[in-house]
Write a protein that holds these residues in place. Structure first.
Motif, mmCIF file in Angstrom:
data_model
loop_
_atom_site.group_PDB
_atom_site.id
_atom_site.type_symbol
_atom_site.label_atom_id
_atom_site.label_comp_id
_atom_site.label_asym_id
_atom_site.label_seq_id
_atom_site.Cartn_x
_atom_site.Cartn_y
_atom_site.Cartn_z
ATOM 1 N N ARG A 2 0.826 -1.207 0.000
ATOM 2 C CA ARG A 2 0.000 0.000 0.000
ATOM 3 C C ARG A 2 0.860 1.257 0.000
ATOM 4 N N MET A 8 1.095 4.291 -2.753
ATOM 5 C CA MET A 8 0.833 5.665 -2.346
ATOM 6 C C MET A 8 1.999 6.579 -2.711
ATOM 7 N N LEU A 58 -6.990 -8.567 -3.965
ATOM 8 C CA LEU A 58 -6.411 -7.634 -2.999
ATOM 9 C C LEU A 58 -5.858 -6.404 -3.705
ATOM 10 N N GLU A 94 -8.767 -4.164 -4.653
ATOM 11 C CA GLU A 94 -9.326 -3.458 -3.510
ATOM 12 C C GLU A 94 -8.456 -2.286 -3.073
ATOM 13 N N GLN A 104 -8.459 0.523 -5.518
ATOM 14 C CA GLN A 104 -9.704 1.284 -5.374
ATOM 15 C C GLN A 104 -9.597 2.254 -4.218
ATOM 16 N N ASN A 105 -9.115 1.792 -3.084
ATOM 17 C CA ASN A 105 -8.956 2.687 -1.941
ATOM 18 C C ASN A 105 -8.155 3.912 -2.330
ATOM 19 N N ILE A 106 -7.028 3.651 -2.970
ATOM 20 C CA ILE A 106 -6.106 4.751 -3.272
ATOM 21 C C ILE A 106 -6.707 5.693 -4.298
ATOM 22 N N ARG A 138 -9.932 6.154 -5.142
ATOM 23 C CA ARG A 138 -11.101 6.885 -4.649
ATOM 24 C C ARG A 138 -10.674 8.008 -3.710
ATOM 25 N N ASN A 139 -9.664 7.721 -2.913
ATOM 26 C CA ASN A 139 -9.170 8.742 -2.009
ATOM 27 C C ASN A 139 -8.569 9.912 -2.794
#
Lengths: 317, 317
Positions: B119, B123, B162, B165, B168-170, B172-173
């Motif tokens: 992650r 980032m 994984l 997912e 997507q988190n990154i 969308r943020n």
DNA sequence: GTCACTCATTTGTCGTGGACAAAAAAGGTT
DNA sequence: AACCTTTTTTGTCCACGACAAATGAGTGAC
């Protein structure tokens, strides 16, 4: 092989083959054929090779039928109603009582199609309550009442899609900015094939994040065999599965039982969600969680059983 | 009605009925039955009512077959191979050339199952390049090479889940924290039923966000009729659809053509994604975008055509 | 050699209708 | 009202034939 799913006739009237109708209505080909045989509807024309060609009005009526059947009507009673009659039946489906005012306000914003206002209202609600309260109170109430509003025809499917997308944005953002990450237990979080709802999974992930548990989120629809392989790969302590009320209860229990045979018994299995809310007992070695609060207690219980007072594992895996 | 999808025999050997096998392999019931008729595999036992019961090894072999067929093998050539032979064929499927080092490094992190490192590396890559560069370069390369790694058996399905997912988190943020939101044009963004990939949609949404366009994101799999109803409700100028390479090219074109007949001609339709990358021409009134950069040019073109120099619409809708 | 075209083979979907399991409703008992 | 049994409704499964769509091989033009 279902490429030319729609045809264009001389009169520019789009026609759908049976595969396209299955995709767009969710009714299986077998069901479509047996309805035609039994009830005489839908009664599609045939192309030069005797294959069914459904018209757009037929497809729209089928979608209304599907909605009403999901809401408890019987096919034989409503299949020969006209499309306007069906629409009337749907709008007659008003819920018994009104939603709480703060929920109703958010639904109104969704109906107004003012995306910005909708988003900021949700964000403010999150800020005011904090993630845990927001998820366990506002989001679960919203899910329920938006489902009701959809069944009663108040909101359209695309409005529900938009709600789901924006709530995902907000929840994922909140989970990402939750401070503590990654202490015990490690929880693998997903759903089985057939269960597409992601909001429930994200709600669980949010609760786990606030509790400081390490979450291995695989998204929705992971086949059981793949879960089996993921358990040792990610060294998880618990597999948590979500079953929305769209899934038949028996299917949810069967899925949990199957998974229990596949993964080792020192890995716990937790199941929760609407489909399991009224179940008494699941397979041996499967823990049923009837609410998000239930899960927080289960988490506490696990920590008492498996962790020493200083937070270290009693038996490192 | 497919509740008891798995049974437990005396020897605690789980058996799967045909509906469960369809769900877990993606092979239709028709295909399963016709393979049995033609090739003799799978050859399930029958229960007391003459219904097929597949064993777990059969299901696993079917999943390998599916993977190889998707990669270009023919069913008749491989269906009588043993499971180990099939596994060998898959691992023989190594890509012609290696991935670029920075991509390979990320894949290695995914393989190591170190979620935190994975992650943070993503980032950092986003921070260093900015959202636009990150999406158009890193993410598209990652999608390609992770797809390759999956086909060659290097990474498991749950690893890909994984990846999806977390990306997507990154994304969308990042989209949420993009400053300018909501100027013209208004773009409705979704995919048609059958297209489940969400990453492609989020990549488009990210580019639209960096360009300051207003995006109405409906998530994946919106039926064409619902798109038709959403267009006036949200007053969108453009409908953008994503088709991953998992969709047959012809199906993507048929979907675009169908949609073109459903929505008014002053609403543009844009189509993009792997399935359309090698198409020359789509239906009249449908714009093909072969890359994310293509979309940025199309956006510029639209603004030149529809906006005055001060940014106001020439003809407000 | 590449492109375009035709022809042969492979492959998945569609058709029919009968059978019956699973779910829901109706009826009967405590 | 809660629980068990019977009836009705409803969707899935079966077989096997037919054939359209996809793929591959063969042929000829540039």
């Amino acid at each position: 092989m279902s490429d030319s799913s729609t045809f264009e006739t001389d009169k520019s009237l789009a026609c759908y083959n049976i595969a396209a109708v299955e995709r767009d209505t969710g009714l299986s080909k077998d069901t479509l054929r047996v309805w035609e045989r039994r009830y005489g509807f839908p009664n599609p024309v045939r192309d030069q090779h005797d294959e069914r060609l459904y018209t757009l009005p037929q497809l729209e009526k089928l979608r209304l039928l599907r909605l009403l059947i999901d809401h408890g009507h019987r096919p034989s009673k409503i299949i020969n109603c006209s499309t306007p009659e069906l629409a009337q039946l749907i709008s007659a489906n008003s819920p018994e009582q009104a939603a709480p005012p703060e929920i109703e306000a958010i639904i109104q914003l969704l109906l107004s199609h003012d995306i910005e206002a909708f988003r900021t209202t949700l964000m403010q609600s999150l800020m005011r309550q904090g993630l845990l309260q927001f998820v366990t109170h506002t989001v679960s109430a919203l899910n329920y009442w938006i489902g009701e509003a959809w069944l009663s025809g108040r909101i359209a499917i695309f409005d529900e899609h938009l709600y789901s997308e924006h709530l995902q944005n907000i929840l994922r953002n909140a989970i990402l900015s939750e401070p503590g990450r990654g202490s015990a237990p490690r929880v693998l979080l997903t759903s089985l094939p057939g269960e597409k709802h992601r909001i429930g999974l994200l709600m669980v992930e949010a609760v786990l994040a606030t509790e400081g548990a390490a979450c291995v989120a695989l998204g929705a629809e992971t086949p059981a065999i793949d879960i089996k392989h993921a358990v040792p790969a990610y060294a998880v302590d618990i597999v948590a599965l979500s079953f929305s009320s769209a899934i038949p209860q028996a299917a949810a229990l069967a899925g949990l039982a199957e998974l229990r045979t596949l993964i080792p018994h020192n890995t716990e299995i937790w199941g929760g969600g609407g489909a399991l809310a009224r179940v008494r007992k699941a397979a041996d070695g499967v823990l049923l969680l009837r609410s998000l609060d239930d899960m927080r207690y289960a988490l506490q219980r696990w920590r008492v059983e498996h962790l020493q007072p200083d937070g270290q594992r009693k038996t490192p895996h």
